[in-house]
Design an enzyme around this catalytic site. Structure first.
Site, PDB file in Angstrom:
ATOM      1  CG  HIS A   1      -1.803  -1.151   1.338  1.00  0.00           C
ATOM      2  ND1 HIS A   1      -2.994  -1.250   0.661  1.00  0.00           N
ATOM      3  CD2 HIS A   1      -1.674  -2.305   2.039  1.00  0.00           C
ATOM      4  CE1 HIS A   1      -3.571  -2.409   0.959  1.00  0.00           C
ATOM      5  NE2 HIS A   1      -2.781  -3.062   1.779  1.00  0.00           N
TER       6      HIS A   1
ATOM      7  CG  ASP B   1       8.694   3.353  11.419  1.00  0.00           C
ATOM      8  OD1 ASP B   1       8.405   2.241  10.925  1.00  0.00           O
ATOM      9  OD2 ASP B   1       8.565   3.598  12.626  1.00  0.00           O
TER      10      ASP B   1
ATOM     11  CG  ASP C   1      -6.001   4.956   5.600  1.00  0.00           C
ATOM     12  OD1 ASP C   1      -5.401   5.735   6.373  1.00  0.00           O
ATOM     13  OD2 ASP C   1      -5.553   4.633   4.486  1.00  0.00           O
TER      14      ASP C   1
ATOM     15  CG  HIS D   1       0.513  10.180   7.524  1.00  0.00           C
ATOM     16  ND1 HIS D   1      -0.778  10.195   7.100  1.00  0.00           N
ATOM     17  CD2 HIS D   1       0.911   8.895   7.413  1.00  0.00           C
ATOM     18  CE1 HIS D   1      -1.160   8.974   6.771  1.00  0.00           C
ATOM     19  NE2 HIS D   1      -0.143   8.159   6.946  1.00  0.00           N
TER      20      HIS D   1
HETATM   21  P1  ITT Z   1       7.338  -1.356   6.304  1.00  0.00           P
HETATM   22  O1  ITT Z   1       7.962  -1.258   7.661  1.00  0.00           O
HETATM   23  O2  ITT Z   1       7.777  -2.564   5.543  1.00  0.00           O
HETATM   24  O3  ITT Z   1       7.451  -0.089   5.498  1.00  0.00           O
HETATM   25  P2  ITT Z   1       4.884  -1.516   7.830  1.00  0.00           P
HETATM   26  O4  ITT Z   1       3.447  -1.768   7.461  1.00  0.00           O
HETATM   27  O5  ITT Z   1       5.496  -2.401   8.885  1.00  0.00           O
HETATM   28  O6  ITT Z   1       5.731  -1.565   6.487  1.00  0.00           O
HETATM   29  P3  ITT Z   1       5.304   0.722   9.595  1.00  0.00           P
HETATM   30  O7  ITT Z   1       6.340   0.024  10.384  1.00  0.00           O
HETATM   31  O8  ITT Z   1       5.536   2.145   9.240  1.00  0.00           O
HETATM   32  O9  ITT Z   1       5.002  -0.006   8.221  1.00  0.00           O
HETATM   33  O10 ITT Z   1       3.946   0.487  10.374  1.00  0.00           O
HETATM   34  C1  ITT Z   1       3.010   1.403  10.460  1.00  0.00           C
HETATM   35  C2  ITT Z   1       1.642   0.784  10.588  1.00  0.00           C
HETATM   36  O11 ITT Z   1       0.793   1.939  10.721  1.00  0.00           O
HETATM   37  C3  ITT Z   1       1.153   0.060   9.341  1.00  0.00           C
HETATM   38  O12 ITT Z   1       1.294  -1.319   9.396  1.00  0.00           O
HETATM   39  C4  ITT Z   1      -0.318   0.451   9.303  1.00  0.00           C
HETATM   40  O13 ITT Z   1      -1.055  -0.366  10.171  1.00  0.00           O
HETATM   41  C5  ITT Z   1      -0.295   1.846   9.871  1.00  0.00           C
HETATM   42  N1  ITT Z   1      -0.180   2.863   8.796  1.00  0.00           N
HETATM   43  C6  ITT Z   1       0.940   3.347   8.199  1.00  0.00           C
HETATM   44  N2  ITT Z   1       0.633   4.255   7.279  1.00  0.00           N
HETATM   45  C7  ITT Z   1      -0.721   4.365   7.279  1.00  0.00           C
HETATM   46  C8  ITT Z   1      -1.643   5.105   6.559  1.00  0.00           C
HETATM   47  O14 ITT Z   1      -1.271   5.950   5.589  1.00  0.00           O
HETATM   48  N3  ITT Z   1      -2.937   4.955   6.827  1.00  0.00           N
HETATM   49  C9  ITT Z   1      -3.345   4.102   7.789  1.00  0.00           C
HETATM   50  N4  ITT Z   1      -2.551   3.338   8.522  1.00  0.00           N
HETATM   51  C10 ITT Z   1      -1.230   3.459   8.276  1.00  0.00           C
END
Ligand code: ITT
Length: 193
Positions: free
Chosen positions: A12, A69, A152, A177
Site C-alpha cells: 500500500h 516509518d 484509515d 502524513h
Molecule cells: P514497512 O515497515 O515494511 O514499510 P509496515 O506496514 O510495517 O511496512 P510501519 O512500520 O511504518 O510499516 O507500520 C506502520 C503501521 O501503521 C502500518 O502497518 C499500518 O497499520 C499503519 N499505517 C501506516 N501508514 C498508514 C496510513 O497511511 N494509513 C493508515 N494506517 C497506516
C-alpha cells in the site's frame, strides 16, 4: 531518471509513494531487487526505525534508498499505538485486528484527537537525510470506508467528514502524513539532481 529503492514490504505504501514521487525518480521495490525478507525494526522512535530500514538495505546492496516509518498517535492513550502501530494487536495481526483493538481501548474516550506521523530516511550518495510529515484528526467510533489501508477506516482528518478510507486516494495523498513528508522529499530531490 535516477533509481531509488523504497525499502518497504508494505505494498500500500509502495503504491502511494509511486503516485507521489514517480515523476521525479524511478521507485524500485524490494521485490525488484530480489529482497524478500523482513527488515529488522527494533527502534523506539519513528526516526530510528526509518533509518534502520534504509540502512539495512543500503548496507546489503550499496544502493540509494529510502524508508518510511509511520505511527498513529492518540491523545486518549498517551500516544499509543505510536511507533508500535504495525503490531498493536500482536505478532501476525491484521489491519482489522489493530483497528478493533484501538476501538476497544478507546471505547469510553471522550478525547478522540489523534495524528499520523511519518518519518522518511533517505540515503543518497552515502549521506543521510530525514523528512517528516503529520496530519491531525480524530478516531471515529466505527470504521467507515473501504479504500486505503491500516487505520484509515477510523481516522478522520480535521476539517473533513470522510475518513481516509472514505476519500479518493488522491485526496488522502494531498493532505496525509506521508504526502507531506514526500512533498519535502520531492522538493529536496528536485534540487539535488
Ligand atoms: P514497512 O515497515 O515494511 O514499510 P509496515 O506496514 O510495517 O511496512 P510501519 O512500520 O511504518 O510499516 O507500520 C506502520 C503501521 O501503521 C502500518 O502497518 C499500518 O497499520 C499503519 N499505517 C501506516 N501508514 C498508514 C496510513 O497511511 N494509513 C493508515 N494506517 C497506516
Amino acid at each position: 531518471m535516477r533509481n531509488i529503492v523504497f525499502a518497504t514490504n508494505n505494498t500500500h505504501k509502495l503504491r502511494e509513494i509511486r503516485q507521489l514521487l514517480g515523476q521525479v525518480v524511478k521507485i524500485v521495490s524490494l521485490k525488484e531487487i530480489g529482497f524478500d525478507e523482513e527488515i529488522p525494526e527494533t527502534g523506539h522512535t519513528l526516526k530510528e526505525n526509518a533509518l534502520q530500514k534504509a540502512q539495512y538495505i543500503h548496507d546489503k546492496y550499496g544502493i540509494d534508498c529510502f524508508a518510511d516509518d509511520t505511527g498513529l498517535e492518540t491523545d486518549a492513550l498517551n500516544g499509543a499505538p505510536g511507533v508500535y502501530s504495525a503490531r498493536y494487536a500482536g505478532e501476525g495481526c491484521t489491519y482489522e485486528d489493530n483497528v478493533n483493538k484501538l476501538l476497544l481501548e478507546m471505547r469510553d474516550a471522550q478525547v478522540r484527537t489523534a495524528r499520523f506521523r511519518t518519518v522518511i530516511a533517505l540515503i543518497l550518495d552515502g549521506k543521510t537525510w530525514f523528512f517528516e510529515g503529520s496530519v491531525e484528526g480524530e478516531i471515529i467510533k466505527e470504521p467507515k470506508g473501504v479504500k486505503g489501508f491500516g487505520y484509515d477506516p477510523v481516522f478522520q482528518p480535521a476539517g473533513y467528514s470522510l475518513t481516509f478510507a472514505g476519500m479518493p486516494p488522491e485526496l488522502k495523498n494531498s493532505i496525509s502524513h506521508r504526502g507531506k513528508a514526500v512533498e519535502k522529499l520531492t522538493r529536496f530531490l528536485k534540487d539535488y539532481f
